[in-house]
Design a protein around this motif. Structure first.
Motif, PDB file in Angstrom:
ATOM      1  N   ASN A   1       0.824  -1.214   0.000  1.00 51.41           N
ATOM      2  CA  ASN A   1       0.000   0.000   0.000  1.00 51.41           C
ATOM      3  C   ASN A   1       0.862   1.271   0.000  1.00 51.41           C
ATOM      4  N   ARG A   2       1.863   1.266  -0.864  1.00 53.81           N
ATOM      5  CA  ARG A   2       2.751   2.430  -0.942  1.00 53.81           C
ATOM      6  C   ARG A   2       3.054   2.785  -2.393  1.00 53.81           C
ATOM      7  N   ALA A   3       3.273   4.092  -2.621  1.00 52.86           N
ATOM      8  CA  ALA A   3       3.840   4.523  -3.909  1.00 52.86           C
ATOM      9  C   ALA A   3       5.322   4.178  -3.834  1.00 52.86           C
ATOM     10  N   MET A   4       5.843   3.563  -4.886  1.00 53.06           N
ATOM     11  CA  MET A   4       7.205   3.026  -4.821  1.00 53.06           C
ATOM     12  C   MET A   4       8.191   3.813  -5.692  1.00 53.06           C
ATOM     13  N   PHE A   5       9.359   4.057  -5.104  1.00 52.69           N
ATOM     14  CA  PHE A   5      10.436   4.775  -5.801  1.00 52.69           C
ATOM     15  C   PHE A   5      11.649   3.855  -5.888  1.00 52.69           C
ATOM     16  N   PRO A   6      11.987   3.378  -7.068  1.00 56.52           N
ATOM     17  CA  PRO A   6      13.214   2.578  -7.149  1.00 56.52           C
ATOM     18  C   PRO A   6      14.432   3.468  -6.898  1.00 56.52           C
ATOM     19  N   ILE A   7      15.378   2.951  -6.157  1.00 55.90           N
ATOM     20  CA  ILE A   7      16.621   3.695  -5.898  1.00 55.90           C
ATOM     21  C   ILE A   7      17.693   3.084  -6.796  1.00 55.90           C
ATOM     22  N   MET A   8      18.310   3.935  -7.612  1.00 55.02           N
ATOM     23  CA  MET A   8      19.305   3.410  -8.553  1.00 55.02           C
ATOM     24  C   MET A   8      20.696   3.923  -8.220  1.00 55.02           C
ATOM     25  N   ASP A   9      21.686   3.108  -8.542  1.00 58.31           N
ATOM     26  CA  ASP A   9      23.058   3.593  -8.366  1.00 58.31           C
ATOM     27  C   ASP A   9      23.430   4.440  -9.589  1.00 58.31           C
ATOM     28  N   VAL A  10      24.660   4.942  -9.616  1.00 58.39           N
ATOM     29  CA  VAL A  10      25.023   5.859 -10.711  1.00 58.39           C
ATOM     30  C   VAL A  10      24.987   5.176 -12.079  1.00 58.39           C
ATOM     31  N   ASN A  11      24.996   3.842 -12.081  1.00 60.02           N
ATOM     32  CA  ASN A  11      24.935   3.129 -13.366  1.00 60.02           C
ATOM     33  C   ASN A  11      23.523   2.658 -13.700  1.00 60.02           C
ATOM     34  N   ASN A  12      22.530   3.300 -13.060  1.00 61.44           N
ATOM     35  CA  ASN A  12      21.110   3.007 -13.328  1.00 61.44           C
ATOM     36  C   ASN A  12      20.661   1.599 -12.940  1.00 61.44           C
ATOM     37  N   ARG A  13      21.391   0.962 -12.023  1.00 66.80           N
ATOM     38  CA  ARG A  13      20.931  -0.353 -11.554  1.00 66.80           C
ATOM     39  C   ARG A  13      20.098  -0.156 -10.295  1.00 66.80           C
ATOM     40  N   VAL A  14      18.951  -0.839 -10.229  1.00 63.62           N
ATOM     41  CA  VAL A  14      18.098  -0.703  -9.037  1.00 63.62           C
ATOM     42  C   VAL A  14      18.767  -1.446  -7.878  1.00 63.62           C
ATOM     43  N   ILE A  15      18.984  -0.711  -6.775  1.00 66.46           N
ATOM     44  CA  ILE A  15      19.675  -1.331  -5.634  1.00 66.46           C
ATOM     45  C   ILE A  15      18.803  -1.347  -4.374  1.00 66.46           C
ATOM     46  N   GLY A  16      17.660  -0.649  -4.433  1.00 67.00           N
ATOM     47  CA  GLY A  16      16.768  -0.628  -3.270  1.00 67.00           C
ATOM     48  C   GLY A  16      15.504   0.134  -3.629  1.00 67.00           C
ATOM     49  N   PHE A  17      14.629   0.310  -2.639  1.00 67.68           N
ATOM     50  CA  PHE A  17      13.374   1.025  -2.885  1.00 67.68           C
ATOM     51  C   PHE A  17      13.045   1.960  -1.733  1.00 67.68           C
ATOM     52  N   GLY A  18      12.284   2.987  -2.083  1.00 68.55           N
ATOM     53  CA  GLY A  18      11.666   3.828  -1.063  1.00 68.55           C
ATOM     54  C   GLY A  18      10.174   3.732  -1.301  1.00 68.55           C
ATOM     55  N   GLY A  19       9.388   3.810  -0.233  1.00 72.78           N
ATOM     56  CA  GLY A  19       7.938   3.740  -0.421  1.00 72.78           C
ATOM     57  C   GLY A  19       7.241   4.787   0.421  1.00 72.78           C
ATOM     58  N   ARG A  20       6.263   5.486  -0.200  1.00 71.93           N
ATOM     59  CA  ARG A  20       5.498   6.492   0.543  1.00 71.93           C
ATOM     60  C   ARG A  20       4.092   5.948   0.715  1.00 71.93           C
ATOM     61  N   VAL A  21       3.610   5.967   1.944  1.00 70.15           N
ATOM     62  CA  VAL A  21       2.310   5.354   2.231  1.00 70.15           C
ATOM     63  C   VAL A  21       1.201   6.051   1.436  1.00 70.15           C
ATOM     64  N   MET A  22       0.222   5.262   0.969  1.00 73.42           N
ATOM     65  CA  MET A  22      -0.921   5.864   0.262  1.00 73.42           C
ATOM     66  C   MET A  22      -2.007   6.092   1.307  1.00 73.42           C
ATOM     67  N   GLY A  23      -2.434   7.333   1.432  1.00 73.55           N
ATOM     68  CA  GLY A  23      -3.420   7.654   2.470  1.00 73.55           C
ATOM     69  C   GLY A  23      -2.720   7.855   3.802  1.00 73.55           C
ATOM     70  N   GLU A  24      -3.435   7.521   4.883  1.00 68.95           N
ATOM     71  CA  GLU A  24      -2.858   7.713   6.221  1.00 68.95           C
ATOM     72  C   GLU A  24      -2.050   6.481   6.599  1.00 68.95           C
ATOM     73  N   GLY A  25      -1.089   6.654   7.471  1.00 64.49           N
ATOM     74  CA  GLY A  25      -0.328   5.486   7.938  1.00 64.49           C
ATOM     75  C   GLY A  25       1.075   5.881   8.334  1.00 64.49           C
ATOM     76  N   GLU A  26       1.646   5.078   9.194  1.00 60.60           N
ATOM     77  CA  GLU A  26       3.010   5.336   9.662  1.00 60.60           C
ATOM     78  C   GLU A  26       3.891   4.136   9.341  1.00 60.60           C
ATOM     79  N   PRO A  27       5.165   4.249   9.077  1.00 59.15           N
ATOM     80  CA  PRO A  27       5.813   5.531   8.797  1.00 59.15           C
ATOM     81  C   PRO A  27       5.407   6.041   7.417  1.00 59.15           C
ATOM     82  N   LYS A  28       5.445   7.353   7.256  1.00 63.33           N
ATOM     83  CA  LYS A  28       5.035   7.941   5.980  1.00 63.33           C
ATOM     84  C   LYS A  28       5.970   7.470   4.862  1.00 63.33           C
ATOM     85  N   TYR A  29       7.282   7.506   5.156  1.00 59.97           N
ATOM     86  CA  TYR A  29       8.275   7.026   4.185  1.00 59.97           C
ATOM     87  C   TYR A  29       8.980   5.809   4.751  1.00 59.97           C
TER      88      TYR A  29
END
Length: 445
Positions: A53-81
């Motif tokens: 239930n989160r909007a997802m942001f892929p985290i890429m290294d300088v060579n554009n490889r996905v190495i992790g993710f960040g997620g922002r909750v949709m609606g109310e909820g903790e943690p926000k990020y």
């Protein structure tokens, strides 16, 4: 749509095991899923997704490889990020969000923000040189990474108290790495996203053009802790600022900053300059702050320990100018260095001087703890602040010797066993010596 594609944005569904079930079907074992940082394996609940239930942001290294993710909750909820934990491929202190794009930007500087949303908002508005640290505070690893791609970093942190604190923490780290730092003022808005929505890209570009020199920003933030209408508090503010000005080793650069501060606060250039000199002669160095707050209560950043400071300064004199040993030895013994660490260094240094060869490495290697080694190494790397002329230098040395002797006497008197008659006699003799030293003038050839 293009922003979504550009940053690879997506979302995680509202069921907390969608990804787990999908990856299991693909034949992945629990062990590797746990290591990926995307799945939590729980004895009771079994496997479930870290992100749902989160909007997802892929985290890429300088060579554009996905190495992790960040997620922002949709609606109310903790943690926000929420961020991926560190894994074998994801090291937060060595990656910056958006750097894979910013490093190819044609713009002369990199904009450092606090979060993904800011980076995305700035890129959308045409500022493709924006990056953010990944849910951790800014580190020297980040600074060294930025240094590969730019010489200038503009901080565009939130305008609130936490943002200012984060900026004040990041500035010395950037400077240490040899980068020029400036600070963008976004008031009355909170962050770049809000600013651009309200005022547009052109207005933001203007704020970039007007970005404040980071030292002047630090001084302006320091000013907020003082009541500038109260003469005593105002004087303390200038004393702290004079100490801060000591961080500039190059005389020309220091003079330029003294001039800038003098003109901003409408004080005489010569007055401020002599204040800086006095601070230097007293052995002040940037980072030691004593503040009288607007409430009139003193808040010690680090207790301004005059005793320690004088002893440190005298050791620096001894280390820097070998000719001074014969002069200093007449008045000061290693026993006068009452700080444990400095006492040990002084004893070894005196011993080496008497044997005719000073060997810093041998002294440093005598300490096993890393913190102590660092502090001792710093003594050998410290430099006496350059004073105008011989007379000033002699005066500063004389004052330091007298101060160390006085401190030593006070310390020994306070720690004297009342039954120690010989010790008491020694203190009385030393007190006489100290009285004679009040008119002491040391000449350095």
């Amino acid at each position: 749509g293009s922003t979504i594609k550009h940053f690879g944005l997506g979302y995680s569904g509202k069921y907390s095991d969608d990804l787990y079930r999908y990856l299991k079907k693909q034949g992945y074992e629990d062990g590797i899923l746990k290591e990926s940082g995307l799945i939590t394996i729980d004895e009771k609940r079994g496997g479930y997704d870290k992100f749902w239930n989160r909007a997802m942001f892929p985290i890429m290294d300088v060579n554009n490889r996905v190495i992790g993710f960040g997620g922002r909750v949709m609606g109310e909820g903790e943690p926000k990020y929420l961020n991926s934990p560190e894994t074998a491929v994801f090291d937060k202190s060595r990656n910056l969000y958006g750097l894979n794009f910013a490093r190819q930007s044609r713009k002369p500087q990199i904009l450092l923000c606090e979060g993904y949303m800011d980076v995305i908002a700035l890129h959308q508005a045409g500022f493709d040189n924006a990056v953010a640290s990944l849910g951790t505070s800014f580190t020297s690893g980040h600074a060294n990474l930025l240094k590969r791609y730019t010489k200038e970093v503009y901080l565009t942190f939130d305008s609130d108290g936490a943002g200012v604190k984060a900026a004040l923490r990041a500035i010395p780290i950037l400077k240490e790495a040899g980068l020029t730092a400036k600070v963008i003022n976004m008031k009355p808005h909170k962050d770049p996203d809000e600013f651009i929505k309200a005022e547009g890209a052109q207005a933001y570009q203007q704020r970039i053009d007007e970005a404040e020199n980071s030292f002047m920003f630090e001084v302006r933030m320091l000013e907020r802790d003082y009541d500038m209408k109260d003469p005593e508090s105002k004087t303390e503010f200038f004393e702290e600022t004079a100490k801060k000005l000591l961080q500039f080793q190059e005389e020309l650069e220091r003079e330029n900053y003294i001039e800038a501060v003098a003109s901003r606060y409408q004080v005489g250039f010569e007055q401020l300059r002599s204040m800086v000199k006095n601070q230097a002669a007293r052995g002040a160095y940037p980072g030691k702050e004593r503040r009288t707050l607007k409430s009139g209560v003193q808040k010690d950043k680090k207790k301004p320990d005059g005793m320690k400071q004088s002893q440190r300064l005298l050791l620096t004199w001894l280390i820097e100018d070998t000719r001074l040993f014969e002069i200093i030895e007449k008045y000061i013994t290693p026993e006068d260095f009452t700080e444990g660490l400095y006492h040990t260094v002084a004893s070894m240094l005196y011993e080496q001087y008497r044997q005719g060869a000073v060997n810093p490495a041998r002294i440093i290697s005598n300490f096993t703890e890393e913190e102590e080694q660092k502090e001792v190494a710093a003594l050998f790397n410290a430099r006496i602040y350059p004073v105008e002329n011989q007379a000033e230098r002699e005066k500063a040395l004389t004052e330091t010797i007298v101060r160390v002797k006085k401190n030593s006497l006070e310390y020994r008197a306070a720690h004297l066993d009342p039954t120690d008659i010989a010790g008491l006699q020694q203190i009385i003799n030393d007190q006489k010596k100290l009285d004679q030293m009040q008119n002491l003038h040391i000449s350095i050839d």
